[in-house]
Design a protein around this motif. Structure first.
Motif, short mmCIF file in Angstrom:
data_model
loop_
_atom_site.label_atom_id
_atom_site.label_comp_id
_atom_site.label_asym_id
_atom_site.label_seq_id
_atom_site.Cartn_x
_atom_site.Cartn_y
_atom_site.Cartn_z
N HIS A 154 40.12 36.64 53.96
CA HIS A 154 39.35 35.45 53.65
C HIS A 154 38.87 35.43 52.19
O HIS A 154 38.41 34.40 51.70
N ALA A 155 39.00 36.57 51.52
CA ALA A 155 38.58 36.65 50.12
C ALA A 155 39.71 36.28 49.16
O ALA A 155 39.49 36.20 47.96
N ILE A 156 40.89 36.04 49.71
CA ILE A 156 42.03 35.67 48.85
C ILE A 156 41.85 34.24 48.37
O ILE A 156 41.75 33.31 49.17
N ASP A 157 41.77 34.06 47.05
CA ASP A 157 41.58 32.73 46.48
C ASP A 157 42.54 32.54 45.30
O ASP A 157 43.42 33.37 45.06
N GLU A 158 42.34 31.45 44.57
CA GLU A 158 43.22 31.16 43.45
C GLU A 158 43.20 32.27 42.41
O GLU A 158 44.24 32.61 41.83
N GLN A 159 42.01 32.82 42.17
CA GLN A 159 41.90 33.88 41.17
C GLN A 159 42.68 35.12 41.60
O GLN A 159 43.31 35.79 40.77
N ALA A 160 42.64 35.43 42.89
CA ALA A 160 43.35 36.61 43.38
C ALA A 160 44.85 36.46 43.18
O ALA A 160 45.54 37.41 42.76
N ILE A 161 45.38 35.27 43.47
CA ILE A 161 46.81 35.04 43.28
C ILE A 161 47.14 35.04 41.79
O ILE A 161 48.10 35.70 41.34
N GLY A 162 46.35 34.33 41.00
CA GLY A 162 46.61 34.25 39.57
C GLY A 162 46.62 35.61 38.89
O GLY A 162 47.37 35.84 37.94
N SER A 163 45.78 36.52 39.38
CA SER A 163 45.68 37.84 38.77
C SER A 163 46.94 38.67 38.96
O SER A 163 47.14 39.68 38.27
N LEU A 164 47.79 38.28 39.91
CA LEU A 164 49.01 39.03 40.20
C LEU A 164 50.26 38.36 39.64
O LEU A 164 51.36 38.87 39.83
N LEU A 165 50.09 37.24 38.96
CA LEU A 165 51.23 36.60 38.31
C LEU A 165 51.53 37.28 36.99
O LEU A 165 50.66 37.92 36.39
#
Length: 230
Positions: A154-165
């Motif tokens: 539930h803590a996965i958000d846009e920032q979490a995805i963006g940080s792995l690009l």
């Protein structure tokens, strides 16, 4: 002034066909346009220029054309390395350039290492790149962490995805330009372009010069960026 500009460099083949030249001639002319765009970006104060050099879908082209493209990459990375150093341009790669073979990959990595301290402009070259694959890779990594109990799903958000690009260490994309009259993103920086201004031009990439680049910057300056607001 946009901090980060990206370009889908389209139209090399049509440029060559209109002149009754082989397609590789269009790619050679297009490589010269990269140099002009790089110089125009640096002169204008743009911090990052990202160019779509070879998509993951480009492998569908003929073996001859792919071989020509790889040969041009090898030639230009050697020829332009001193220019990058002199102009204080830092080279960064995104995508999966290892697919081009050890020789070319090693040359590219050497150029990245030798320009790492440069600070005038960052030139990001997308090689064997596909945005959907990039996003899927980030999703897989987050799913693995969640499955191992390392993160709360539930803590996965846009920032979490963006940080792995692969662009996580770059400024937000401000302006995306596509040449040759095509009006689509073609699997390029889909996540990063969420709030980018888009400029489409009929100009074929080999004809895209400093004036065309500056015209795109002027168009960007006329836009009102609301980011979802009124």
């Amino acid at each position: 002034m946009p901090r980060h500009v990206a370009i889908i460099m389209d139209g090399n083949g049509r440029w060559a066909e209109r002149r009754h030249l082989p397609r590789v001639a269009g790619h050679r002319a297009g490589a010269e346009s990269v140099r002009r765009a790089m110089q125009a970006a640096a002169d204008a104060g743009v911090e990052v220029l990202t160019v779509y050099a070879f998509s993951s879908e480009n492998w569908r082209r003929s073996e001859e054309e792919v071989a020509d493209l790889k040969g041009l990459m090898r030639y230009y990375v050697e020829r332009e390395l001193e220019t990058l150093k002199r102009e204080r341009v830092k080279l960064k790669l995104i995508g999966e350039p290892g697919a081009f073979g050890n020789d070319l990959y090693d040359r590219l990595q050497r150029a990245v290492a030798e320009t790492a301290a440069n600070d005038r402009l960052t030139l990001v070259v997308a090689l064997n790149y596909g945005s959907q694959a990039e996003i899927a890779s980030a999703a897989r990594e987050l799913a693995g962490k969640a499955a191992r109990g390392e993160i709360d799903p539930h803590a996965i958000d846009e920032q979490a995805i963006g940080s792995l690009l692969q662009t996580h260490d770059l400024p937000q994309l401000d302006l995306l330009i596509r040449t040759s009259g095509e009006v689509r993103l073609s699997n390029f920086l889909l996540w990063q372009a969420a709030y980018a201004e888009l400029v489409f031009t009929e100009t074929l990439w080999p004809d895209f010069d400093e004036a065309a680049f500056n015209a795109a910057l002027a168009e960007f300056a006329r836009r009102q960026r609301r980011f979802g607001g009124r």
